[in-house]
Design an enzyme around this catalytic site. Structure first.
Site, PDB file in Angstrom:
ATOM      1  N   ARG A  92       0.878  -1.104  -0.094  1.00  0.00           N
ATOM      2  CA  ARG A  92       0.161  -0.086  -0.178  1.00  0.00           C
ATOM      3  C   ARG A  92       0.862   1.396  -0.143  1.00  0.00           C
ATOM      4  O   ARG A  92       1.559   1.397   0.995  1.00  0.00           O
ATOM      5  CB  ARG A  92      -0.750  -0.102   1.169  1.00  0.00           C
ATOM      6  N   ARG A  98      -7.939   1.204  -0.720  1.00  0.00           N
ATOM      7  CA  ARG A  98      -8.256  -0.195  -0.661  1.00  0.00           C
ATOM      8  C   ARG A  98      -8.587  -0.890  -1.925  1.00  0.00           C
ATOM      9  O   ARG A  98      -7.903  -1.761  -2.458  1.00  0.00           O
ATOM     10  CB  ARG A  98      -9.263  -0.576   0.523  1.00  0.00           C
ATOM     11  N   ASN A 105      -3.275  -5.817  -6.674  1.00  0.00           N
ATOM     12  CA  ASN A 105      -2.975  -7.503  -6.381  1.00  0.00           C
ATOM     13  C   ASN A 105      -3.657  -8.291  -6.923  1.00  0.00           C
ATOM     14  O   ASN A 105      -3.221  -9.575  -7.238  1.00  0.00           O
ATOM     15  CB  ASN A 105      -2.981  -7.464  -4.888  1.00  0.00           C
ATOM     16  N   GLN A 112       0.006 -15.062 -11.418  1.00  0.00           N
ATOM     17  CA  GLN A 112       0.739 -16.121 -10.505  1.00  0.00           C
ATOM     18  C   GLN A 112      -0.126 -17.308 -10.451  1.00  0.00           C
ATOM     19  O   GLN A 112       0.353 -18.528 -10.472  1.00  0.00           O
ATOM     20  CB  GLN A 112       1.242 -15.494  -9.214  1.00  0.00           C
ATOM     21  N   ASP A 159      -0.728 -13.668  13.815  1.00  0.00           N
ATOM     22  CA  ASP A 159      -1.731 -13.047  14.667  1.00  0.00           C
ATOM     23  C   ASP A 159      -2.051 -14.111  15.760  1.00  0.00           C
ATOM     24  O   ASP A 159      -1.972 -13.919  16.984  1.00  0.00           O
ATOM     25  CB  ASP A 159      -3.216 -12.901  14.057  1.00  0.00           C
ATOM     26  N   ARG A 162       0.910 -13.865  18.043  1.00  0.00           N
ATOM     27  CA  ARG A 162       0.868 -12.637  18.753  1.00  0.00           C
ATOM     28  C   ARG A 162      -0.142 -12.844  20.147  1.00  0.00           C
ATOM     29  O   ARG A 162       0.165 -12.275  21.214  1.00  0.00           O
ATOM     30  CB  ARG A 162       0.268 -11.462  17.689  1.00  0.00           C
ATOM     31  N   HIS A 187      -6.938 -11.632   7.823  1.00  0.00           N
ATOM     32  CA  HIS A 187      -5.759 -11.021   8.570  1.00  0.00           C
ATOM     33  C   HIS A 187      -5.763  -9.546   8.251  1.00  0.00           C
ATOM     34  O   HIS A 187      -5.240  -8.916   7.488  1.00  0.00           O
ATOM     35  CB  HIS A 187      -4.517 -11.489   7.724  1.00  0.00           C
TER      36      HIS A 187
END
Ligand code: NAI
Length: 333
Positions: A92, A98, A105, A112, A159, A162, A187
């Site tokens: 970004r 967004r 992407n 890909q 996450d 964390r 995420h």
């Protein structure tokens, strides 16, 4: 020694890859008896940097490394790979909406995905890290229809780690004493870090985290928002996004997928939803996952209450919107 496996890492000249490559080459992830050949993909302007990374791989003198192929070509990158780690993505930039980020992407993950579909082994295990990770994974899978749906995952293990770390430090125990935390959903800052089924072992006795912490208010508020915003806090402090901890989480994710989870223990992974917990089928959603013989399964029948349902619905709603925006950004053909 076994036959070497081929592992593609995209974004191989970036900062996560720089922490990741050594752990893969040293046998930490796929085992000390598993040689590896690395396919290192990045964009053309990064080829000189990537040459430097390859020199360093040689200089590690690690015996499990049977090759390191730097490339900006999709066929070379994805040819016969057994594992695909999609770390590279469009970052970004300031002032970027967004939607712009999503559409940049979509282009990357469409091409890909098509290359993965054409060139990779059909049993390739896929992990998407580059953000927005869940939606990039959705697009990738969409354009790689010949690869089984259960082979697509995205990273929410950071996450998860964390969340464990926050509980461990609150209770002054080692993080490995904390078991069965869950990251639900995206995420992103709407993720739901859930410790309603988590336990902690203190002096040999396993106790529910809610009983051990004795502070529901902290668990439902500060704890949740600290984990949700941890990525942003690291960026604010480091001026760069999490890389060491992200690389470590990638290794945890792949090691557990390769070797399986312990009995009665689960991890968090974004996978293509089968509709469990009333999540839209097909959405890439993070769930509690158990792994046996390389097979992922969602832990079922965990209790939901109004509070947790609301948080899960919120992160689901964001993912549906992201997915719809991303699909709109794909070419009509
Ligand atoms: P970085 O910017 O240091 O490296 C990214 C690399 O990807 C660069 O070398 C870039 O040239 C390359 N790249 C860009 N487009 C590419 C393409 N089309 N094909 C191949 N390579 C391409 O970024 P860093 O710190 O390594 O992070 C990588 C990604 O991981 C970012 O999207 C970041 O937001 C995400 N991330 C995800 C986490 C998660 O938990 N899911 C945690 C931390 C970061």
């Amino acid at each position: 020694l076994k036959d070497p496996i081929r592992i593609v890492i995209t974004g191989a000249a970036g900062q996560i890859a720089y922490s990741l490559i050594h752990q893969i080459c040293s046998g930490d992830v796929f085992g000390q008896d598993q040689p590896v050949i690395l396919h290192l993909l990045d964009i053309t302007p990064m080829m000189t940097v990537l040459q430097g990374v390859v020199m360093e791989i040689e200089d590690t003198s690690l015996p499990l490394v049977k090759g390191a192929i730097p490339t900006d070509d999709l066929e070379t990158a994805f040819k016969n790979v057994d594992v695909a780690l999609f770390v590279g993505a469009m970052p970004r930039k300031e002032g970027m909406e967004r939607k712009d980020l999503l559409s940049a992407n979509v282009k990357i993950f469409k091409s890909q995905g098509t290359a993965l579909d054409t060139y990779a082994n059909k049993n390739v295990k896929v992990l998407v890290v580059g953000n927005p990770a869940n939606t990039n994974c959705y697009i990738l899978a969409h354009y790689a229809p010949s690869i089984p749906r259960e082979n697509f995952t995205c990273l929410t293990r950071l996450d998860h780690n964390r969340a464990k770390g926050q509980i461990a430090s609150r209770l002054k125990v080692s993080p490995d004493a904390v078991k069965n935390v869950i990251i639900w959903g995206n995420h992103s800052s709407t993720q739901f870090p859930d410790v309603r089924s988590a336990t902690v072992t203190i002096h040999g006795k396993e106790t529910p985290v809610y009983e051990a912490v004795k502070d529901d208010n902290w668990l439902k508020n500060d704890f949740v928002s600290t984990v949700q915003k941890r990525g942003a806090a690291v960026i604010a402090a480091r001026k760069l996004s999490s890389a060491m901890s992200a690389a470590k989480a990638i290794c945890d994710h792949m090691r557990d997928w390769w070797h399986g989870t312990n009995e009665n223990e689960w991890v968090s992974m974004g996978i293509i939803s089968d509709g469990s917990y009333d999540i839209e089928k097909g959405l890439v959603f993070s769930y509690p996952i158990e792994i046996k013989n390389g097979k992922l399964s969602i832990v079922q029948d965990l209790k939901m209450d109004d509070w947790s349902r609301e948080l899960i619905d919120k992160t689901q709603k964001e993912l549906v919107e992201e997915k719809n925006d991303a699909l709109k950004a794909t070419d009509p053909e």
